[in-house]
Design a protein around this motif. Sequence first.
Motif, PDB file in Angstrom:
ATOM      1  N   GLU A  11       0.824  -1.208   0.000  1.00 23.86           N
ATOM      2  CA  GLU A  11       0.000   0.000   0.000  1.00 23.86           C
ATOM      3  C   GLU A  11       0.857   1.255   0.000  1.00 23.86           C
ATOM      4  O   GLU A  11       0.639   2.194  -0.769  1.00 23.86           O
ATOM      5  N   GLN A  12       1.854   1.268   0.880  1.00 20.83           N
ATOM      6  CA  GLN A  12       2.722   2.439   0.992  1.00 20.83           C
ATOM      7  C   GLN A  12       3.481   2.684  -0.305  1.00 20.83           C
ATOM      8  O   GLN A  12       3.592   3.825  -0.778  1.00 20.83           O
ATOM      9  N   PHE A  15       1.129   4.018  -3.051  1.00 21.21           N
ATOM     10  CA  PHE A  15       0.765   5.419  -2.899  1.00 21.21           C
ATOM     11  C   PHE A  15       1.949   6.337  -3.192  1.00 21.21           C
ATOM     12  O   PHE A  15       1.793   7.404  -3.795  1.00 21.21           O
ATOM     13  N   PHE A  84      -4.362  11.987   3.787  1.00 23.28           N
ATOM     14  CA  PHE A  84      -3.330  10.976   3.892  1.00 23.28           C
ATOM     15  C   PHE A  84      -2.240  11.363   4.878  1.00 23.28           C
ATOM     16  O   PHE A  84      -1.175  10.769   4.908  1.00 23.28           O
ATOM     17  N   SER A 109      -0.511   7.352   3.831  1.00 24.44           N
ATOM     18  CA  SER A 109      -1.400   6.653   2.906  1.00 24.44           C
ATOM     19  C   SER A 109      -2.790   6.374   3.437  1.00 24.44           C
ATOM     20  O   SER A 109      -3.555   5.682   2.796  1.00 24.44           O
ATOM     21  N   CYS A 121      -7.805   3.598   2.812  1.00 28.13           N
ATOM     22  CA  CYS A 121      -7.327   3.557   1.448  1.00 28.13           C
ATOM     23  C   CYS A 121      -6.460   2.334   1.213  1.00 28.13           C
ATOM     24  O   CYS A 121      -5.817   1.839   2.120  1.00 28.13           O
ATOM     25  N   PRO A 123      -4.082   0.096  -2.096  1.00 25.95           N
ATOM     26  CA  PRO A 123      -3.491   0.294  -3.415  1.00 25.95           C
ATOM     27  C   PRO A 123      -4.364  -0.188  -4.557  1.00 25.95           C
ATOM     28  O   PRO A 123      -5.033  -1.206  -4.465  1.00 25.95           O
ATOM     29  N   SER A 144     -11.119   1.246  -3.790  1.00 24.35           N
ATOM     30  CA  SER A 144     -10.045   0.933  -2.758  1.00 24.35           C
ATOM     31  C   SER A 144     -10.494   0.374  -1.378  1.00 24.35           C
ATOM     32  O   SER A 144     -11.629   0.132  -1.272  1.00 24.35           O
ATOM     33  N   HIS A 247      -6.517   6.097  -5.918  1.00 23.43           N
ATOM     34  CA  HIS A 247      -5.791   7.176  -5.257  1.00 23.43           C
ATOM     35  C   HIS A 247      -5.816   8.445  -6.106  1.00 23.43           C
ATOM     36  O   HIS A 247      -5.860   9.562  -5.570  1.00 23.43           O
TER      37      HIS A 247
END
Length: 432
Positions: A11-12, A15, A84, A109, A121, A123, A144, A247
């Motif tokens: 995910e990180q 984003f 975020f 994120s 949220c 990815p 998401s 995103h």
Amino acid sequence: MPFSEAEIEEEQTHFANVIATFRQYARYSLAANNRRRKDYFTLPIEDRELLDSLKYKEKLAAVDHAILVNAQFINEIVANPEIFGDDVDSEEEGQAKGMQNQEDSVPNSIIKDSPCFIGHCHPEDNAHPHGHSHSSPLEGHSHSYEGPSRNLSSAVSGRARYRPNDHDMEKLRSTLKQLVRDWSGEGIEEREATYTPMKSALLEHFKEIPQTERGNLRVLVPGAGLGRLAWDVAKLGFTCQGNEFSHYMLLASFFILNRTDEIEKHVFYPYVHSFSNLPDNTAMLRPIAIPDVLPSSLPEGSNFSLVAGDFEEIYGSDDHDGESQAGQWDAIMTCFFIDTAKNVVNYLRIIHRILAPGGIWINLGPLLWHWENNTTNDPSIELTLEEVKDLARKMGFHISNERTIDTTYTNNTQSMLGYVYHTAFWTATRAA
């Protein structure tokens, strides 16, 4: 259920890559335009002289200017987006200043509670060939889900700076065209064709409810994109929640809804990325101003929110934020949405389960199955329109008010090419 470290890192990283795509828009787009200059200089001098008489080089310079205007606007979108968080990636900060005019902090994120946003949220699938656009048969939309909070900068430190590819940039270019569709005067025709019949059906279904009591009715708009349909429904007095995955869409919609305090405050050039099918230079180089309405102009006491999350994971689970979803929504409005499903059976099952007795499902859209022929080994169930309607009936829906509505999607109204969707419209109620 708890998320694994691998899921958190995914995910990180995703984003961070989205932010990198926003920030490198100018460099990427200017390089693409400069390719045209290089091609120009490969021509014989007599050919170049003819192009000079058409002011071809001046057109390229005008496109450069438009790209830089776009970059300034795009950078504003990713400047400290509070949904975020506000962590700064020191590696990225300060790079490409000359090209993009400014460099802003890379946010965390996870979406935080805000006037127009709640939720979490997750990815997007980078291999998924859709942003949220139906401007051509190769484009589509996305969504998401809930994810654990982490410092984004830790995910990007120590790794090479991400280099966006054309697929990434197409998502961003699609977002610009989505802004035209949802929040500009030029987008009125598409909104009238799609949103207006859906809102009319909503009002007709609840015509016995006084306007002052509409706030007691909960309306869900999955696949909300940049939020205009959900905003319009809240403007009518209903309690409305949108749901979105991308995103790109979440960043842009938060900026418009929460960081825009004037009508037509932002100006950009959404059509400068292609020279094809143009009757004249104006079709490509005309500026678009947004928004056409003041996002903060909702009536006092309005209940409007956007939740970032995968539709199936948020609304298909037993509860969301401690609240059961079963029978909780008086209306569900799916606009260009049901074809985003990998398994449309589950989409319809969820819609049926969360719709309240006496509620209404309002649908409008084509069947551009987004996962058809995907390269990620994801499942994809593709049905015809008749099969979708038969499935809905088997699920326990009574379908009525069926008709076909022709509409474009993120169309350049001055282009020589436009795709028209013969979309399916219906309203449906749950069988008792």
